[in-house]
Design an enzyme around this catalytic site. Structure first.
Site, PDB file in Angstrom:
ATOM      1  N   TYR A 150       0.836  -1.205   0.000  1.00  0.00           N
ATOM      2  CA  TYR A 150       0.000   0.000   0.000  1.00  0.00           C
ATOM      3  C   TYR A 150       0.873   1.259   0.000  1.00  0.00           C
ATOM      4  CZ  TYR A 150      -3.166   3.671   1.643  1.00  0.00           C
ATOM      5  OH  TYR A 150      -3.873   4.840   1.770  1.00  0.00           O
ATOM      6  N   ARG A 157       1.370   6.901  -6.740  1.00  0.00           N
ATOM      7  CA  ARG A 157       0.237   7.815  -6.905  1.00  0.00           C
ATOM      8  C   ARG A 157       0.688   9.254  -6.709  1.00  0.00           C
ATOM      9  NH1 ARG A 157      -5.247   7.080  -3.387  1.00  0.00           N
ATOM     10  NH2 ARG A 157      -3.723   6.819  -1.723  1.00  0.00           N
ATOM     11  N   TYR A 210      -0.970  12.919   6.718  1.00  0.00           N
ATOM     12  CA  TYR A 210      -0.554  11.876   7.654  1.00  0.00           C
ATOM     13  C   TYR A 210       0.954  11.976   7.902  1.00  0.00           C
ATOM     14  CZ  TYR A 210      -4.836   8.905   7.244  1.00  0.00           C
ATOM     15  OH  TYR A 210      -6.108   8.385   7.290  1.00  0.00           O
ATOM     16  N   ARG A 223     -11.600  13.309   2.292  1.00  0.00           N
ATOM     17  CA  ARG A 223     -12.539  12.452   3.029  1.00  0.00           C
ATOM     18  C   ARG A 223     -13.863  12.319   2.284  1.00  0.00           C
ATOM     19  NH1 ARG A 223      -9.238   9.448   5.947  1.00  0.00           N
ATOM     20  NH2 ARG A 223      -7.825  10.709   7.203  1.00  0.00           N
ATOM     21  N   GLU A 330     -13.913  -1.019   6.524  1.00  0.00           N
ATOM     22  CA  GLU A 330     -13.895   0.312   5.909  1.00  0.00           C
ATOM     23  C   GLU A 330     -15.220   0.499   5.180  1.00  0.00           C
ATOM     24  OE1 GLU A 330     -10.212   1.592   3.964  1.00  0.00           O
ATOM     25  OE2 GLU A 330     -11.427   2.191   2.240  1.00  0.00           O
TER      26      GLU A 330
HETATM   27  C1  3EB Z   1      -7.710   5.962   5.878  1.00  0.00           C
HETATM   28  O1  3EB Z   1      -8.553   6.745   6.307  1.00  0.00           O
HETATM   29  C2  3EB Z   1      -8.180   4.592   5.528  1.00  0.00           C
HETATM   30  O2  3EB Z   1      -5.393   5.495  -0.115  1.00  0.00           O
HETATM   31  O3  3EB Z   1      -6.996   6.161  -1.437  1.00  0.00           O
HETATM   32  C3  3EB Z   1      -9.388   5.290   2.845  1.00  0.00           C
HETATM   33  C4  3EB Z   1      -9.762   5.905   1.649  1.00  0.00           C
HETATM   34  C5  3EB Z   1      -8.101   4.803   2.988  1.00  0.00           C
HETATM   35  C6  3EB Z   1      -8.847   6.041   0.599  1.00  0.00           C
HETATM   36  C7  3EB Z   1      -6.591   5.744  -0.342  1.00  0.00           C
HETATM   37  C8  3EB Z   1      -7.198   4.949   1.936  1.00  0.00           C
HETATM   38  C9  3EB Z   1      -7.559   5.564   0.749  1.00  0.00           C
HETATM   39  O4  3EB Z   1      -6.516   6.272   5.796  1.00  0.00           O
HETATM   40  C10 3EB Z   1      -7.668   4.118   4.239  1.00  0.00           C
END
Ligand code: 3EB
Length: 342
Positions: A150, A157, A210, A223, A330
């Site tokens: 990932y 990306r 992050y 989000r 999720e």
């Molecule tokens: C998160 O909140 C959970 O890498 O495109 C959620 C939605 C998550 C999209 C992405 C990853 C992605 O980090 C994981």
């Protein structure tokens, strides 16, 4: 141009459900195990080969429909269709076609290349703004050459977003990224002439911010987004998990993760409603897709979620690996509103 959604249709019923309107199908997805020949559609269809949970069918399909005839095309392995201001496409890349180099894995290269091709197509078709992206890759939590896959995907990306001078923060699409057992890197996307409005969650650090403990490069997604057609407002809520701030909460606790994920969706919904132009979006009207890491968690997860969401809602449950090893579930969702004459 108006958009509509054909939800949770048994794959064998798809031809009749779409009869007479095949040229109005922008694209869609099919989830499950293809039975028999697996007939090809002449519109972009993302096939996600992973177990469907809870139904009595092997495979289900969903489709985005336009009320005007679509234009079709193919570009460097992307099958796409366009209607009005919208473009939907699907690209599948086989990692085996990428050599990888020191410091760059085949998956990282495939991810960067997939996004490069997507951005090139979107620019050429003058629908440059990504609204929503669905990413699926195999063995998402597996570590190769010292880095979780990932995280390799996230590097590729982000490289492409930066290479095409697209901001890696702020105005970025809604997305999900899930692991399936095998198959190619598969990315479906919806894009428009106009940018979508990003929506963040006040309970969570934006994913693009992050800290580096989650990987050398941040994931790039909002989000949620609100996106606009001439007469409609579309809300896409990204994959939403049991994360508060930037940390996983309730590790090993399915019920806790179900409740926290819904609390996050409720918070995103409240933010979206602050920005929305149409009537208030409510939880019970959303179409949900729920990804569950362990198929055996399906019944308990459903029993926790349904009373909180509503029993008469559209929910598709799917087995998939979540992008952090400690996440068990999720949830993503969307809704479509007509804009009033305000
Ligand atoms: C998160 O909140 C959970 O890498 O495109 C959620 C939605 C998550 C999209 C992405 C990853 C992605 O980090 C994981």
């Amino acid at each position: 141009m108006n958009l509509s959604f054909l939800s949770d249709c048994a794959v064998q019923d798809l031809p009749s459900a779409l009869a007479e309107r095949a040229d109005h199908v922008l694209g869609g997805s099919a989830i499950g195990f293809p039975a028999g020949s697996g007939k090809k559609t002449d519109w972009p269809l993302q096939t996600v080969v992973t177990p469907l949970l809870g139904g009595n069918r092997e495979m289900m399909a969903e489709a985005w429909l336009s009320d005007v005839v679509c234009l079709s095309g193919e570009f460097e392995g992307i099958r796409w269709r366009c209607a009005g201001p919208l473009l939907f496409g699907v690209i599948e890349l086989d990692e085996a076609d990428f050599a990888g180099q020191a410091g760059s894995s085949p998956l990282q290269e495939a991810s960067a290349e997939a996004y490069r091709r997507i951005f090139t197509l979107l620019d050429a078709q003058q629908r440059p703004h990504l609204w929503r992206v669905w990413n699926y890759l195999s063995d998402i939590n597996m570590e190769t050459a010292g880095l979780e896959r990932y995280r390799q995907f996230n590097i590729g990306r982000q490289d492409s977003f930066l290479e095409f001078s697209r901001g890696a923060t702020g105005n970025v699409p809604a997305a999900c990224a899930l692991g399936v057992a095998g198959g190619p890197l598969s990315i479906a996307f919806m894009a428009g002439i106009h940018p979508a409005v990003p929506v963040e969650n006040p309970r969570q650090v934006s994913a693009y911010n992050y800290p580096s403990e989650y990987g050398p490069r941040s994931p790039i997604f909002s989000r949620a987004v609100l996106a606009y057609l001439p007469a409609q407002e579309v809300l896409f809520i990204s994959g939403t998990a049991s994360i508060v701030g930037h940390q996983t909460v309730h590790p090993g606790d399915l019920a806790g993760q179900c409740r926290e994920s819904l609390a996050n969706i409720a918070a995103v919904l409240a933010e979206a409603n602050r920005l929305a132009c149409s009537d208030t979006f409510v939880m019970s009207e959303l179409s949900f897709r729920v990804y569950i890491r362990h198929a055996t968690d399906f019944l308990p997860a459903r029993n926790i979620l349904l009373p909180l969401i509503g029993t008469d809602v559209e929910i598709v449950f799917v087995q998939a690996d979540i992008c952090r090893h400690d996440l068990l579930i999720e949830i993503e969702a969307f809704a479509l509103h007509f804009l009033g004459n305000r």
